[in-house]
Design an enzyme around this catalytic site. Structure first.
Site, short mmCIF file in Angstrom:
data_model
loop_
_atom_site.label_atom_id
_atom_site.label_comp_id
_atom_site.label_asym_id
_atom_site.label_seq_id
_atom_site.Cartn_x
_atom_site.Cartn_y
_atom_site.Cartn_z
N GLU A 309 27.20 33.31 38.93
CA GLU A 309 27.15 31.99 38.28
C GLU A 309 27.63 30.93 39.26
O GLU A 309 28.38 31.24 40.18
CB GLU A 309 28.10 31.96 37.07
N LYS A 311 30.02 28.21 40.62
CA LYS A 311 31.45 27.95 40.46
C LYS A 311 31.64 26.43 40.45
O LYS A 311 31.52 25.77 41.47
CB LYS A 311 32.26 28.59 41.60
N ARG A 316 39.51 24.34 33.96
CA ARG A 316 39.28 25.39 32.97
C ARG A 316 39.66 24.88 31.59
O ARG A 316 40.74 24.31 31.41
CB ARG A 316 40.15 26.59 33.34
N ARG A 331 44.19 25.72 31.18
CA ARG A 331 44.60 27.08 31.51
C ARG A 331 46.11 27.24 31.46
O ARG A 331 46.61 28.33 31.37
CB ARG A 331 44.06 27.48 32.87
N GLU A 361 34.36 25.54 31.88
CA GLU A 361 34.88 24.59 32.87
C GLU A 361 34.38 23.20 32.45
O GLU A 361 33.18 23.02 32.22
CB GLU A 361 34.33 24.99 34.25
N PHE A 402 31.17 29.70 29.93
CA PHE A 402 30.79 30.97 30.56
C PHE A 402 31.35 32.20 29.88
O PHE A 402 31.08 33.31 30.30
CB PHE A 402 31.10 30.98 32.06
N ARG A 478 43.90 39.30 37.06
CA ARG A 478 43.08 38.94 38.21
C ARG A 478 42.32 40.17 38.71
O ARG A 478 41.48 40.09 39.58
CB ARG A 478 43.99 38.40 39.33
N LYS A 484 35.25 35.60 43.07
CA LYS A 484 34.75 34.28 43.47
C LYS A 484 34.35 34.36 44.93
O LYS A 484 34.97 35.09 45.72
CB LYS A 484 35.81 33.22 43.24
P1 AMP Z 1 40.03 29.48 41.75
O1 AMP Z 1 40.67 28.34 40.98
O2 AMP Z 1 39.55 29.11 43.09
O3 AMP Z 1 40.87 30.74 41.69
O4 AMP Z 1 38.68 29.87 40.96
C1 AMP Z 1 38.65 30.28 39.65
C2 AMP Z 1 38.33 29.11 38.76
O5 AMP Z 1 36.99 28.68 38.91
C3 AMP Z 1 38.40 29.46 37.31
O6 AMP Z 1 39.72 29.47 36.84
C4 AMP Z 1 37.57 28.39 36.65
O7 AMP Z 1 38.36 27.27 36.35
C5 AMP Z 1 36.59 27.97 37.74
N1 AMP Z 1 35.18 28.28 37.44
C6 AMP Z 1 34.17 27.45 37.75
N2 AMP Z 1 32.98 27.97 37.41
C7 AMP Z 1 33.23 29.18 36.84
C8 AMP Z 1 32.41 30.22 36.28
N3 AMP Z 1 31.09 30.11 36.23
N4 AMP Z 1 33.03 31.33 35.81
C9 AMP Z 1 34.37 31.44 35.86
N5 AMP Z 1 35.19 30.50 36.37
C10 AMP Z 1 34.64 29.38 36.86
#
Ligand code: AMP
Length: 620
Positions: A309, A311, A316, A331, A361, A402, A478, A484
């Site tokens: 998907e 990102k 969140r 979150r 998101e 999502f 996690r 990601k």
């Molecule tokens: P990070 O903050 O870099 O750890 O990345 C994870 C965050 O990406 C999640 O907590 C979401 O807020 C965001 N996110 C954006 N798009 C998505 C998606 N399609 N699925 C899950 N999380 C997403």
């Protein structure tokens, strides 16, 4: 229960930094706690009076506490202030000053835990005119009937700064110590004896974990492993103990309320945990994602075929509908329903469900160009208390959904991802720039996934997420079911624990900030200082002015130019490298740290942890 009994436990906890000792102290305390006091004492042990997901806060300023001490001791504000400067801790101020006048009220009746708890809760709910006076009265009522140790901890609880080092890990382990059968062959080092002494009763003998999971445990005080090999006995005992901890963690992740978990365990032991389930209206920790190096690595971690998907670079948002009532949470469990009336309206118009929990998101977009905007643009909406409608018009958001965790009376977190996604498809009626489902492909082909990745980057997204089609939704975890993939070096989210006033034309600003990560006990460990990346002018990014305003209210003590601040403000920081360093308590330092942004959406216990930093250090 007398509050003194709790205060003495706090004191014991404060006097040791060893995690096993803390666990034993909490377990011994829980054992003598009556069921009727259990829920409130569990919260108080964490220094709170509402579960962490509840946005109600005691919210008392230092000055008000100082005034309350002044009222209850008769000592002048000036003298109290001097003592505060000297000790840097209002808890100690209360302890020392209350002690001196104690004789006079020797005959007052002992403070009960229930009384302290209800007074503290009241503080969070008082509103309107005369608020300050009513609050003062409530605090002074407690302090005048407190002994000196009680006063110390009441004060620290009031200020939400208990400093006894009891994090989630200690609470969880102490629950296993208190409410579950003890594993006779478990190796807990020095605390073995205390651990085993917490039980009485029959011993259940099992060969392995599988056998144990099929048994009812309520009647047993101990578990012993039937194996001639001592080493194997120990390994299996550890496996079972870890299984207990996992079960407790799982239950906790569904409610984010240790007091509920304690009550369930006290009533029915391990089986009691099954009674805890998701409830719309009660936010849960979102599932988190590990970083994959590239597409190949991603497939290895989440298996083939997998879903990918976009990102999105927003924040969140968890959407709850309970009996038709819509609530929105970040979150970090911040209730932002009032801040996002536009989202509430969209949800109302596009989702028909009486009970639901959704994950997504919220992404800001430019009204003129219709293009997505980076997170910073909408972040100011999260904490905003006024001009909300105006801001909603200026910085509209699109909801990219999502995941779904609950639907009409049923938790869906055990459903495999592909089923949850299909359910989302069925329920949501999408509308561009209002509510949509995240862009998705399902593939087992590296080339196709790579193409999708580039498409996401070209569209200005941060990268992509990969998701295991059969993965469950594991709140707060996690590990496991998603990854990601993004091009930049991972940044850290760190909390500010100290700050320094600037020089020259910057003397009225705090310009250098001490950063800390968190360890598994919930303690903050320093990892460096940052003064770069902040702006001098409004509108360019995070400004020194803004930081100063935020942190000034949080100063605990000052020495020369250096201030110690309550750990409340989380910032995201980039850096070139992690280095080993004896100068900071984490054992690490950041080379060339630079602030990226304020993380208003992150709670302090959610910041980067030491394990993650060690991992990053190992792979760089
Ligand atoms: P990070 O903050 O870099 O750890 O990345 C994870 C965050 O990406 C999640 O907590 C979401 O807020 C965001 N996110 C954006 N798009 C998505 C998606 N399609 N699925 C899950 N999380 C997403």
């Amino acid at each position: 229960m007398k509050y003194l009994s709790l205060a003495e436990t706090y004191q014991q906890l404060e006097s040791t930094s060893k995690r096993l000792d803390k666990t034993t102290i909490v377990a011994q305390f829980l054992q003598k706690t009556k069921v009727e006091d259990l829920e409130i004492t569990t919260l108080l042990l964490q220094g709170i009076v509402f579960p962490i997901w509840d946005s109600k806060r005691i919210g008392i300023a230092d000055r008000l506490v100082l005034k309350a001490i002044n009222i209850s001791t008769g000592i002048s504000l000036d003298d109290l202030e001097k003592l505060w400067k000297k000790t840097g801790d209002l808890g100690l101020v209360a302890e020392q000053t209350i002690a001196t006048k104690k004789q006079a009220t020797l005959f007052s009746s002992p403070l009960q835990v229930k009384k302290v708890f209800s007074n503290l809760q009241k503080l969070a709910t008082i509103e309107g005119t005369g608020t300050v006076d009513s609050k003062l009265k409530i605090i002074a009522e407690l302090l005048t009937s407190a002994s000196h140790i009680e006063a110390k901890y009441i004060t620290r609880t009031l200020l939400e700064d208990l400093r006894i080092g009891v994090g989630d890990g200690v609470i969880r382990d102490s629950f296993a110590y208190t409410y579950l059968p003890k594993l006779q062959e478990l190796e807990l080092g020095e605390s073995n004896k205390e651990y085993l002494s917490l039980s009485k009763g029959k011993t259940l003998i099992v060969e392995n974990k599988e056998e144990l999971t099929k048994k009812r445990l309520d009647n047993y005080g101990f578990i012993s492993i039937n194996d001639p090999d001592k080493n194997k006995q120990r390994i299996i005992a550890r496996e079972i103990y870890n299984y207990f901890l996992e079960q407790i963690d799982d239950a906790y992740s569904k409610c984010n309320d240790w007091s509920k978990v304690a009550a369930a365990l006290a009533e029915k032991g391990l089986a009691g945990l099954q009674t805890i389930s998701l409830t719309p209206g009660n936010p849960i920790k979102p599932m988190l994602f590990q970083k994959a190096k590239d597409i190949k690595d991603a497939f290895a971690m989440i298996s083939k075929p997998a879903a990918f998907e976009y990102k999105y670079d927003g924040f969140r948002l968890q959407i709850h509908i309970y009996r038709g009532d819509i609530q929105l949470f970040t979150r970090g469990f911040e209730n932002v329903t009032a801040q996002f009336p536009d989202v509430v309206k969209t949800v109302k118009e596009h989702i028909t469900a009486d009970y639901i929990i959704l994950d997504g998101e919220a992404v800001g977009y430019d009204k003129k160009t219709n293009k997505y905007l980076p997170f910073q643009h909408v972040s100011q909406r999260i904490k905003r208390k006024f001009d909300i409608e105006k801001l909603a018009k200026e910085f509209p958001v699109e909801l990219n959904l999502f995941d779904i965790m609950y639907y009409n009376g049923k938790s869906t977190i055990e459903f495999p991802f592909h089923e949850r996604r299909a359910l989302l498809n069925k329920i949501i009626e999408p509308k561009a720039r209002a509510i949509v489902l995240s862009q998705i492909i399902v593939t087992d082909n590296e080339e196709e996934a790579t193409k999708f990745y580039h498409k996401a980057l070209d569209a200005g997204e941060e990268g992509i997420m990969g998701k295991n089609l059969d993965g469950i939704y594991k709140p707060g975890s996690r590990v496991g079911f998603g990854v990601k993939i993004k091009p930049v070096m991972e940044s850290l989210d760190l909390v500010i624990t100290g700050a320094e006033w600037g020089e020259g034309k910057r003397t009225s600003w705090l310009t250098s900030f001490t950063l800390a990560c968190i360890d598994e006990n919930g303690d903050f460990l320093e990892i460096g200082k940052v003064g770069t990346g902040f702006k001098e002018l409004e509108g360019e990014g995070v400004t020194f002015q803004q930081m100063t305003e935020l942190l000034k209210q949080l100063i605990i003590s000052e020495k020369g130019k250096v201030a110690r601040v309550k750990p409340k403000i989380v910032i995201e920081v980039n850096f070139e490298e992690i280095q080993v360093s004896p100068s900071y308590s984490s054992g690490f330092a950041l080379r060339f740290p630079r602030v990226v942004r304020l993380r208003e959406d992150r709670r302090v216990d959610e910041i980067s942890d030491l394990r993650q930093i060690k991992e990053m250090f190992g792979t760089q």
